[in-house]
Design an enzyme around this catalytic site. Structure first.
Site, PDB file in Angstrom:
ATOM      1  N   LYS A  54      81.860  58.951  48.361  1.00 34.44           N
ATOM      2  CA  LYS A  54      81.969  59.001  46.896  1.00 34.44           C
ATOM      3  C   LYS A  54      81.763  60.405  46.312  1.00 34.44           C
ATOM      4  CE  LYS A  54      81.045  54.089  46.697  1.00 34.44           C
ATOM      5  NZ  LYS A  54      82.133  53.242  46.294  1.00 34.44           N
ATOM      6  N   TYR A 111      75.709  46.596  51.862  1.00 35.79           N
ATOM      7  CA  TYR A 111      77.136  46.771  52.148  1.00 35.79           C
ATOM      8  C   TYR A 111      77.334  48.165  52.735  1.00 35.79           C
ATOM      9  CZ  TYR A 111      82.187  47.215  51.483  1.00 35.79           C
ATOM     10  OH  TYR A 111      83.539  47.390  51.679  1.00 35.79           O
ATOM     11  N   ASP A 157      72.128  54.742  54.201  1.00 35.68           N
ATOM     12  CA  ASP A 157      73.494  54.780  53.693  1.00 35.68           C
ATOM     13  C   ASP A 157      73.420  55.207  52.227  1.00 35.68           C
ATOM     14  OD1 ASP A 157      76.026  54.418  52.795  1.00 35.68           O
ATOM     15  OD2 ASP A 157      76.280  52.388  53.578  1.00 35.68           O
TER      16      ASP A 157
HETATM   17  N1  PLP Z   1      78.395  52.172  51.993  1.00 33.33           N
HETATM   18  C1  PLP Z   1      78.088  51.847  50.734  1.00 33.33           C
HETATM   19  C2  PLP Z   1      76.657  51.778  50.330  1.00 33.33           C
HETATM   20  C3  PLP Z   1      79.101  51.579  49.811  1.00 33.33           C
HETATM   21  O1  PLP Z   1      78.794  51.226  48.566  1.00 33.33           O
HETATM   22  C4  PLP Z   1      80.446  51.665  50.218  1.00 33.33           C
HETATM   23  C5  PLP Z   1      81.533  51.390  49.272  1.00 33.33           C
HETATM   24  O2  PLP Z   1      81.363  51.054  48.136  1.00 33.33           O
HETATM   25  C6  PLP Z   1      80.712  52.024  51.546  1.00 33.33           C
HETATM   26  C7  PLP Z   1      79.673  52.275  52.407  1.00 33.33           C
HETATM   27  C8  PLP Z   1      82.126  52.143  52.009  1.00 33.33           C
HETATM   28  O3  PLP Z   1      82.714  53.260  51.433  1.00 33.33           O
HETATM   29  P1  PLP Z   1      84.312  53.365  51.322  1.00 33.33           P
HETATM   30  O4  PLP Z   1      84.752  52.337  50.344  1.00 33.33           O
HETATM   31  O5  PLP Z   1      84.559  54.784  50.897  1.00 33.33           O
HETATM   32  O6  PLP Z   1      84.844  53.104  52.694  1.00 33.33           O
END
Ligand code: PLP
Length: 445
Positions: free
Chosen positions: A263, A142, A234
């Site tokens: 985060k 994700y 990521d």
């Molecule tokens: N990338 C990862 C691995 C995530 O877990 C998340 C959100 O949980 C995101 C990107 C997207 O982040 P945001 O919710 O701050 O847009």
């Protein structure tokens, strides 16, 4: 537990907010509890019920709900002095310097406002600098609410996973199974000249927590280099959560070209960042021509909170504490499962944990397990843990959500409301919290 206030608030919310919430995972059944305030490792709802919190805002709250004093005063100072200007400030330079000093892949950064914005920007940067369109992602991975990665299917048959995205977007995305080196090599054999980047979480953290098997991340590093593509990690979840201040890339010893953050790096405020080699990150304007911009990017309050968060972790045994309690929780749950639910598995590392209602990792991916999991030391179930997103999809997800999650909530333990999202331990959690939580697991299981 009485939930009258939460129910009344949800009724009001339903008429003015889509589905009563501002992020769909919060719409727990039959209605969510509304939080009034946090207190250390706990949250207290609108009816005065108290829960031990392992959701922690879906990951950012390394310190739980009581940030250390330097974080609080820095936030107040910057809020009172601005709070923002549309001009650069010293605090964003300090925060960037700190991250660049600690994270192996990062020489330079661009701060943005969410994890989604970070992955969107990183993918655009990879496409811009390579002049190629395709990206490879992991099934079950994700990367936020972005068009290029909300796909389902596999190599050759990817399609958008939601209405609202033209199918032509998915033509440029190739989803492959995590931990499957052969497939990714085949994909590069066929499309190598068109692939801008492989984008992956180093540990899949949005699909029940899936660890990389030994050598997989190294293989991604090799295959991208061989074909002139970029490797993007990521680390929106794993960044400053796994592997301490070096992040997961430091723990695994594999250095990507670009890293996305979110985060924890914002200390509890909205944030994202793209970091990497200077020659790449400098291709954002004004140095380069890969478009990127943002009104709130590098917001002084966020930068101050994130910077004090990380500085405090560098000066105190924060990771020692959260990782020890994470291990205590995982091994305690493992013992309970052995006794009461041997068909389920505990997954996680450092201060992340989850119980997946499956043991399909053993039955269906014996080859990968036999190769040995990279988490040998920290995961007591490394030989049976799931190895792909599909392994977790086969779990008893419905039972987890409708029965187990509710049971835990009724016993005052707040877990993420579906089978796929990670859970976290904070610096505010105590041994007593863990013991109370294990007692609740015993009852609920
Ligand atoms: N990338 C990862 C691995 C995530 O877990 C998340 C959100 O949980 C995101 C990107 C997207 O982040 P945001 O919710 O701050 O847009």
């Amino acid at each position: 537990m009485n939930h009258d206030e939460s129910r009344a608030l949800y009724d009001r919310a339903l008429s003015v907010l889509a589905g009563g919430v501002n992020s769909s995972v919060r719409a727990t059944q039959p209605y969510p509890f509304f939080v009034e305030r946090g207190d250390g490792a706990h949250v207290i709802d609108a009816d005065g019920n108290r829960y031990i919190d392992y959701v922690l805002g879906y990951g950012p709250l390394l310190y739980g709900h009581d940030a250390p004093e330097p974080v609080q005063s820095a936030v107040q100072k910057h809020a009172a002095a601005g709070p923002m200007y549309g001009a650069p400030t010293e605090i964003e330079v300090e925060h960037a310097e700190f991250v660049a000093r600690h994270v192996p892949s990062v020489e330079m950064l661009r701060f943005v406002n969410s994890g989604t914005e970070a992955t969107v920007s990183a993918v655009r940067l990879a496409r811009g600098v390579t002049g190629r369109d395709k990206i490879v992602v992991m099934q079950g991975g994700y990367h936020g609410a972005q068009e290029s990665t909300l796909v389902e299917g596999g190599p050759g048959n990817a399609k958008p996973s939601t209405p609202g995205i033209p199918s032509s977007f998915a033509e440029h995305t190739i989803p492959v199974p995590f931990n499957d080196e052969e497939t990714v090599r085949e994909v590069f054999e066929e499309h190598g000249e068109d692939i801008a980047a492989v984008l992956t979480e180093p540990i899949l953290a949005n699909t029940g927590i899936v660890h990389p098997v030994d050598g997989y991340l190294e293989a991604l590093r090799d295959v991208t280099e061989e074909h002139g593509a970029l490797l993007i990690f990521d680390e929106v979840i794993t960044g400053f959560r796994v592997g301490g201040l070096q992040c997961a890339q430091g723990k695994f010893g594999v250095t990507p070209d670009l890293t996305t953050f979110g985060k924890i790096i914002g200390g509890g405020f909205p944030v994202g960042a793209v970091g990497g080699k200077a020659e790449l990150v400098e291709q954002f304007p004004p140095g380069g021509d890969v478009f990127q911009s943002g009104t709130f990017s590098g917001h002084p309050v966020t930068m101050a909170a994130g910077h004090e968060y990380l500085k405090y972790a560098a000066e105190n045994d924060v990771y020692g504490h959260v990782d020890r309690l994470g291990e205590k929780l995982r091994s305690g749950i493992t013992d309970i499962l052995e006794d009461q639910a041997p068909e389920y598995t505990v997954v996680g590392t450092d201060s992340m944990f989850k119980t997946v209602f499956t043991r399909h990792g053993t039955a269906e991916r014996a080859d990968a397990c036999a190769d040995g999991c990279a988490q040998v030391e920290s995961c007591p179930n490394y030989d049976v843990c799931p190895k792909t997103g599909a392994d977790v999809s086969k779990a008893e997800t419905d039972r987890w959500e409708r029965v187990f999650w509710q049971e835990m909530k009724d016993q005052g333990v707040f877990l993420t409301a579906n089978q796929f999202e990670s859970q976290f331990v904070s610096y505010a959690h105590t041994d007593e919290d863990i013991e109370e939580t294990l007692e609740a697991y015993k009852q609920a299981l």
